[in-house]
Scaffold this active site. Structure first.
Site, short mmCIF file in Angstrom:
data_model
loop_
_atom_site.label_atom_id
_atom_site.label_comp_id
_atom_site.label_asym_id
_atom_site.label_seq_id
_atom_site.Cartn_x
_atom_site.Cartn_y
_atom_site.Cartn_z
N CYS A 1 0.82 -1.21 0.00
CA CYS A 1 0.00 0.00 0.00
C CYS A 1 0.86 1.26 0.00
O CYS A 1 0.67 2.15 -0.82
CB CYS A 1 -0.93 -0.01 1.22
SG CYS A 1 -1.85 1.52 1.40
N CYS B 1 -1.21 1.63 -3.30
CA CYS B 1 -2.24 2.66 -3.16
C CYS B 1 -1.69 4.09 -3.07
O CYS B 1 -2.19 4.99 -3.75
CB CYS B 1 -3.08 2.43 -1.90
SG CYS B 1 -3.46 0.71 -1.59
N LYS C 1 0.37 5.29 -6.19
CA LYS C 1 -0.62 5.27 -7.29
C LYS C 1 -1.54 6.47 -7.21
O LYS C 1 -1.77 7.16 -8.18
CB LYS C 1 -1.41 3.94 -7.21
CG LYS C 1 -2.45 3.70 -8.26
CD LYS C 1 -3.82 4.26 -7.98
CE LYS C 1 -4.49 3.90 -6.70
NZ LYS C 1 -5.06 2.57 -6.60
N TYR D 1 -8.19 -3.87 -12.10
CA TYR D 1 -7.95 -2.62 -11.38
C TYR D 1 -6.64 -1.95 -11.82
O TYR D 1 -6.60 -0.79 -12.18
CB TYR D 1 -7.71 -2.93 -9.89
CG TYR D 1 -8.86 -3.05 -8.95
CD1 TYR D 1 -9.30 -1.96 -8.22
CD2 TYR D 1 -9.46 -4.28 -8.71
CE1 TYR D 1 -10.30 -2.09 -7.26
CE2 TYR D 1 -10.47 -4.42 -7.76
CZ TYR D 1 -10.88 -3.32 -7.04
OH TYR D 1 -11.87 -3.45 -6.11
N GLU E 1 -6.28 1.48 -13.98
CA GLU E 1 -5.78 2.67 -13.29
C GLU E 1 -4.51 3.19 -13.96
O GLU E 1 -4.38 4.39 -14.22
CB GLU E 1 -5.53 2.35 -11.80
CG GLU E 1 -6.84 2.13 -11.04
CD GLU E 1 -6.63 1.87 -9.56
OE1 GLU E 1 -5.49 1.61 -9.13
OE2 GLU E 1 -7.64 1.92 -8.82
N THR F 1 -6.31 -2.96 1.11
CA THR F 1 -5.67 -2.54 2.37
C THR F 1 -6.64 -2.49 3.55
O THR F 1 -6.34 -3.05 4.61
CB THR F 1 -5.02 -1.15 2.16
OG1 THR F 1 -4.02 -1.28 1.16
CG2 THR F 1 -4.41 -0.61 3.43
N HIS G 1 -28.32 19.86 -3.31
CA HIS G 1 -28.42 20.41 -4.66
C HIS G 1 -27.53 21.63 -4.83
O HIS G 1 -27.45 22.43 -3.91
CB HIS G 1 -29.89 20.80 -4.91
CG HIS G 1 -30.14 21.30 -6.28
ND1 HIS G 1 -30.13 20.47 -7.39
CD2 HIS G 1 -30.37 22.56 -6.74
CE1 HIS G 1 -30.37 21.20 -8.46
NE2 HIS G 1 -30.51 22.46 -8.10
N GLU H 1 -26.92 13.73 -5.83
CA GLU H 1 -28.33 13.90 -5.46
C GLU H 1 -29.22 12.94 -6.25
O GLU H 1 -30.31 12.57 -5.81
CB GLU H 1 -28.81 15.35 -5.64
CG GLU H 1 -28.88 15.84 -7.05
CD GLU H 1 -29.35 17.30 -7.14
OE1 GLU H 1 -30.42 17.61 -6.61
OE2 GLU H 1 -28.61 18.12 -7.72
#
Ligand code: NDP
Length: 486
Positions: A42, A47, A50, A177, A181, A345, A469, A474
């Site tokens: 990680c 992570c 990255k 993934y 990425e 992780t 909003h 929303e």
């Protein structure tokens, strides 16, 4: 029988460090061995770097947007070496924090590889033997290359953070993934990116409608995605007679390919391996400066003495554990990617906490692997929790509430991106079974939606929540009619 320690942890990643610290806080005598750098995948090669690269890669688009909003913007060049240096300084800082946290928790650190000698003994690289009442294996995983001649010419995700220069072009193999990425990151940093995906689409196992939108957005940004395609052959471009070649090339024109081939670097380390000639299963041939394999990860169990100690290994060499993370040997537990349950992780950290509760707090605690939210940091991002439409409709009849639209901010900047907000709802009891979001910031949004879904919220609970909003999210509380049942 007396032991040197109550707990010996092998592996200083997110799971191992958390287990060591929390166990020590219960009064246990704890040691931890790490053979490389504290922080694990990680922090050191996953992570954290990255995500820094995700941020870096998003600025060009943001500057274009700023120009559309009236700013006088001059878009300069991205300078990899300066960014890379700063990124590694940050990783050093984080590693230092991990070390301090362990020190501050009275955990004894061994900067060494440790392997099992027997169910209560570990052996360090210098031969020192240390005994412990409990041993926790948290050694993580590593990227794997496919079994293909010359696959060692390709890079894996670990290598990307260490590249000295950004390549002009890359081929990324895989559609999961990591592949998606890095395709977006490298494209955003100015690299020409092609992808070979062996299946019919990206991100197998995620909601197909959401994946379709991400795939479109990636292609509209200029990423060349080739589905149903694998590498048939690869070789150093210098070994191939490109000059006399009359075959098809897909991306790099033949003269660029020839330039690259005429200036080969050493082939001893992957960083220096390019350029690489690749023949695809679609019949095309092309030269890439780098091939990056993002074809999955395997557990770090080799040479750890696990099987000799009686620990059972399962699929792909991962450690088999029960719901309490206990292995076939009662004194040995395992958590995180080395067990290949859910390779994330926060899951490893949860497994660490449950292990400490079970073993040191007298509270046997099963790890809850249900409804784990996650995000894929593509551009745009995907945030997801719960069942996909495909999974849910196999188990029961569901209503699909879904909307896809151009959000205000990027529409004003004349970007074609669409966002997607999708709820998968049980027809029988109205529970929201899954939520899938494709949008900038989807990772942040899904964390909050996941709380409601984990609490068992129904569609009506979403509906009686007042909208914020104007926002994209929303829509999650304003979708009145299902678009279909499935
Ligand atoms: P994934 O399992 O997600 O993806 C592997 C990809 O490689 C799939 O597209 C797979 O195809 C393909 N593949 C596998 N073998 C071959 C082969 N021999 N030839 C061609 N293609 C092949 O693995 P990743 O490495 O991307 O990620 C590993 C794990 O790390 C993830 O599961 C995730 O848990 C974690 N992770 C999480 C992140 C996050 O939370 N944002 C980011 C990065 C990683 P097919 O689908 O057909 O099997």
């Amino acid at each position: 029988m007396s032991f040197d320690y109550d707990l010996f942890v092998i592996g200083g990643g997110s799971g191992g460090v958390r287990a060591a610290r929390v166990a020590s806080a219960t009064g246990a005598k704890v040691a931890l061995a790490e053979e490389y750098r504290m922080g694990g995948t990680c922090v050191i090669r996953g992570c954290v770097p990255k995500k820094l690269m995700v941020f870096a890669s998003s600025y060009e688009e943001q500057m274009h947007d700023a120009a559309s909003y009236g700013w006088d913007v001059k878009i300069g060049k991205f300078e990899w070496s300066g960014f890379r240096k700063k990124m590694h300084t940050e990783l050093d800082r984080l590693e230092g924090i991990y070390r301090k946290l362990l020190d501050g928790s009275d955990v004894m650190i061994y900067d060494s590889r440790a392997v099992l000698d027997d169910p209560h003994t570990v052996k360090l690289a210098d031969g020192t033997k240390i005994t412990a009442k409990h041993i926790l294996v948290a050694t993580g995983g590593h990227p794997v290359r496919p079994s293909l001649a010359n696959a060692d010419l390709g890079l894996v995700s670990n290598d990307i953070f260490l590249m000295e220069e950004l390549p002009k072009d890359v081929l990324i193999v895989g559609g999961g993934y990591i592949a998606c990425e890095f395709a977006c990151i490298l494209h955003g940093l100015g690299v020409n990116v092609s992808m070979y995906v062996r299946g019919a689409g990206l991100l197998r196992g995620f909601d197909e409608e959401a994946c379709g939108l991400i795939s479109e957005a990636m292609q509209s940004r200029g990423i060349n995605i080739h589905t149903g395609t694998t590498i048939v052959e690869m070789a150093p471009a210098a070994d191939i007679d490109i000059a006399s070649d009359s075959k098809t090339t897909m991306g790099a024109p033949v003269d660029v390919a020839r330039d690259l081939a005429e200036n080969p670097k050493s082939d001893t380390d992957p960083e220096a391996a390019g350029p690489i000639w690749v023949k695809g299963s679609n019949g095309t041939e092309q030269v890439f400066q780098h091939v990056i394999f993002a074809t999955g990860r395997a557990a770090n169990t080799d040479g750890l003495g696990l099987e000799a100690a009686g620990v059972k290994l399962g699929r792909g060499g991962a450690i088999d554990v029960d719901e309490y993370s206990q292995t076939a040997v009662p004194s040995i537990f395992a958590i995180g990617d080395v067990t290949d349950r859910v390779q994330l992780t926060p899951v490893a950290i949860r497994e660490a906490m449950a292990f400490v509760d079970t073993v040191f707090n007298g509270k046997p605690t099963k790890v809850d692997h249900d409804l784990i939210p996650s995000a894929v940091f593509t551009q745009p991002e995907m945030g997801t929790v719960g069942l996909t439409e495909e999974q849910a409709s196999e188990q029961e009849e569901v209503e699909i509430y879904c909307t896809s639209f151009r959000p205000m901010q990027s529409a004003f900047a004349e970007r074609p991106d669409r966002v997607l907000m999708k709820l998968v709802v049980s027809k029988a009891n109205r529970t929201v079974l899954g939520c899938h979001i494709v949008a900038d910031g989807a990772g942040e949004m899904i964390q909050l939606a996941a709380i409601a879904i984990k609490m068992g919220a129904t569609k009506e609970d979403f509906d009686r929540t007042v909208a914020v909003h104007p926002t994209m999210s929303e829509e999650l509380v304003t979708m009145k009619e299902p678009v279909r049942t499935a």
